[in-house]
Each structure stands twice: as C-alpha cells, then as structure tokens.
Scaffold this active site. Structure first.
Site, mmCIF file in Angstrom:
data_model
loop_
_atom_site.group_PDB
_atom_site.id
_atom_site.type_symbol
_atom_site.label_atom_id
_atom_site.label_comp_id
_atom_site.label_asym_id
_atom_site.label_seq_id
_atom_site.Cartn_x
_atom_site.Cartn_y
_atom_site.Cartn_z
ATOM 1 N N HIS A 45 0.137 -22.536 9.027
ATOM 2 C CA HIS A 45 -0.209 -22.715 10.444
ATOM 3 C C HIS A 45 -0.417 -24.204 10.719
ATOM 4 O O HIS A 45 -1.529 -24.630 11.041
ATOM 5 C CB HIS A 45 -1.465 -21.934 10.797
ATOM 6 C CG HIS A 45 -1.387 -20.451 10.539
ATOM 7 N ND1 HIS A 45 -1.426 -19.909 9.285
ATOM 8 C CD2 HIS A 45 -1.275 -19.412 11.392
ATOM 9 C CE1 HIS A 45 -1.346 -18.578 9.375
ATOM 10 N NE2 HIS A 45 -1.249 -18.258 10.645
ATOM 11 N N GLU A 56 4.709 -12.463 12.819
ATOM 12 C CA GLU A 56 4.252 -12.618 11.429
ATOM 13 C C GLU A 56 4.626 -11.407 10.573
ATOM 14 O O GLU A 56 4.747 -11.514 9.351
ATOM 15 C CB GLU A 56 2.726 -12.810 11.386
ATOM 16 C CG GLU A 56 2.280 -14.165 11.933
ATOM 17 C CD GLU A 56 0.771 -14.387 11.837
ATOM 18 O OE1 GLU A 56 0.363 -15.543 11.939
ATOM 19 O OE2 GLU A 56 -0.003 -13.416 11.675
#
Ligand code: DHB
Ligand code: FE
Length: 283
Positions: free
Chosen positions: A59, A243
């Site tokens: 991230h 995801e």
C-alpha cells in the site's frame, strides 16, 4: 520434495493489527472478529508450515507511483516491517527462504510469467496482519514461527492483473514448489478483501451476499471465481474489493478439489468485510 499442503485466504485490515498491538482484541467490537480465528491459530500449530508463500499487496510502502510492478517476488534474506498511516508494527522482521524463492523465480519466469525480483523490500500491513491473525501475538524480539516468501501484487494502480492471470500464476507457482527437492511443508496465503471501499461516494460499501458467493466459489468452483471481471469487482465490492484477485493466486496453487476445513465471515472490521478460508489439499 516440497509440498503445498494448504491454502489460507484472509483479510489484512490494518486496524486488526492495531487492535492486537494495543491489546484490545477482547473489546466487544473486536471479539467476534478474533473469535473466528481461534480455530485457525490451533490449526497453524497442528499443521506447522516450514514456509508460507504469502500473496499480498503493498500500500505505497515499498513502492510508490514511480515504480509499480505487477508481480514482485521477495527473494531477500529478510524483509523489514514498515507502514504508511500507523507506522511500522511492533512485530519481528520477516525471514525469507532465499533458495526456494530463487527456484520459484527460475521456474515461474521460464514458465512465461514475468516476475519482478525484489532483493530488498519492506513489507506493510498487507503481509504482517495476516501473519499476526494466523499465529497470534509474536513479540518483536522473537521470531515468526516459519519462513515467508512474499509476492506483492499490484491492486492499487490500474491496470491490475486479471483474476484469471492470478489463478494461472498460482498454477505456475505450484509447479515450481512441486519441483523443489527439499522436504518442506509449504502453505500459500492469499490476502486482502473482502468487499470494501475506502474513498469517495461509496466509501463504506459492503456486499455480504456477493462475498459469501465468492467464498463458496473460491472454495469449490475456482474456475468460475477466476472469470470475475474487474468491472464486477468494482461494481459489486467497491474500489478495494479488487484485492480479492490475490486469493486466486493462492487457489491456483491448490488442487482442483480441496477440503474446506474452516470459514469465517464478519462485518464490520474497520471499513471492511473480513473473510477467511482454510483449504487443505488432498494427499
Ligand atoms: C482498510 C482496509 C484495507 O485493505 C487497507 O489496506 C486499509 C484500510 C480498512 O478497512 O480500514
Ligand atoms: Fe488493503
């Protein structure tokens, strides 16, 4: 020979890590989240892996907009925990298995999947939260119970890889692990998800009905799950639901038919629906 014995799917919500690190897991909000992992922690003790091949997404910790590899394989001896937001978690350094990682790079790249090789890579909550959830608290000065080979998948900046590409990559990873001569119990983790959107008009979106169908399909009908399009993930599961393509790498590395030994689904945990599966390969 090395053997893929099982696959684990598990969300990586950063607040779950913070709840563990600050000792509030028995508060009413968190108790039902962690209750669903009690079985899993015992199962990890009973089925102790030598190596976890852990599919996760970075991230903007190791990478930023200047460099966005689609599939980045961690070949380093160790990986330092780091994070945006709350900062690095107080957990041990993650130790790799360099020989197996190099073997996987060789096998998978010659199998025509072009991985980026990472000889240095910091790892964020996407990797450390699944380890904490499955192993329980591990003190910063102790060691994780096994070695970890990270595979970072780009699901942050479009174009992300398709679910089918991830599923096929999982099959190539399985071929690589199956051809490694040392006796090793290898588990494959697919992390992230389930439905969640962190920004803009639909922030807070959860789609439990869709998530439960996805759990069913990943478990028993993986080819159908591999055909889900980016548009469907975006529409049905919010912007961060993409995801879940990482679960398909894990699923591709397992047998076609598996035994589902555990399932957990809970809403909410932070902004996310927490989903979890343990799937065992047949002998
Ligand atoms: C949340 C979930 C994520 O997957 C993430 O990377 C960051 C935050 C959340 O639910 O708050
Ligand atoms: Fe995430």
């Amino acid at each position: 020979m090395a053997k893929v014995t099982a696959g684990v799917a598990v969300s990586h919500v950063p607040a779950i890590g913070v709840a563990m690190d600050t000792g509030i897991t028995d508060q009413p909000y968190w108790q039902p989240v962690f209750k669903g992992f009690e079985f899993s922690r015992q199962w990890m003790k009973d089925n102790k892996p030598d190596v976890i091949f852990l599919v996760y997404n970075d991230h903007c910790t190791a990478f930023d907009a200047s460099c966005i590899p689609t599939f980045a394989l961690g070949c380093a001896a160790e990986f330092t925990p780091a994070d945006e937001g709350w900062g690095p978690r107080p957990v041990p350094v993650v130790k790799g298995h360099q020989k197996l990682a190099s073997h996987i790079a060789q096998s998978v790249i010659l199998d025509e999947f072009d991985l980026t090789i990472m000889n240095q890579m910091d790892v964020d909550h996407g990797l450390t939260v699944p380890l904490s959830v499955m192993f329980g608290e591990v003190d910063k000065d102790d060691e994780w119970p096994c070695l970890v080979i990270p595979l970072a998948v780009n699901v942050v900046q479009y174009p992300a890889p398709t679910g089918n590409r991830c599923y096929q990559l999982g099959k190539a990873i399985r071929r690589a692990i199956d051809s490694y001569p040392e006796d090793l119990n290898v588990m494959v983790f697919g992390t992230g998800g389930m439905s969640h959107q962190l920004q803009a008009e639909r922030a807070g979106l959860i789609n439990a009905e869709w998530d439960k169908q996805f759990l069913d399909d990943v478990s028993q009908n993986p080819v159908a799950a591999s055909q889900i399009t980016h548009l469907e993930y975006l529409r049905e599961t919010g912007s961060e639901g993409i995801e879940m393509v990482m679960w398909l790498v894990m699923r591709g590395a397992l047998d076609e038919k598996v035994t589902e030994v555990h399932r957990h689904y809970h809403v909410p945990a932070s902004n996310t629906a927490v989903g979890h599966l343990i799937l065992e390969n047949h002998e």
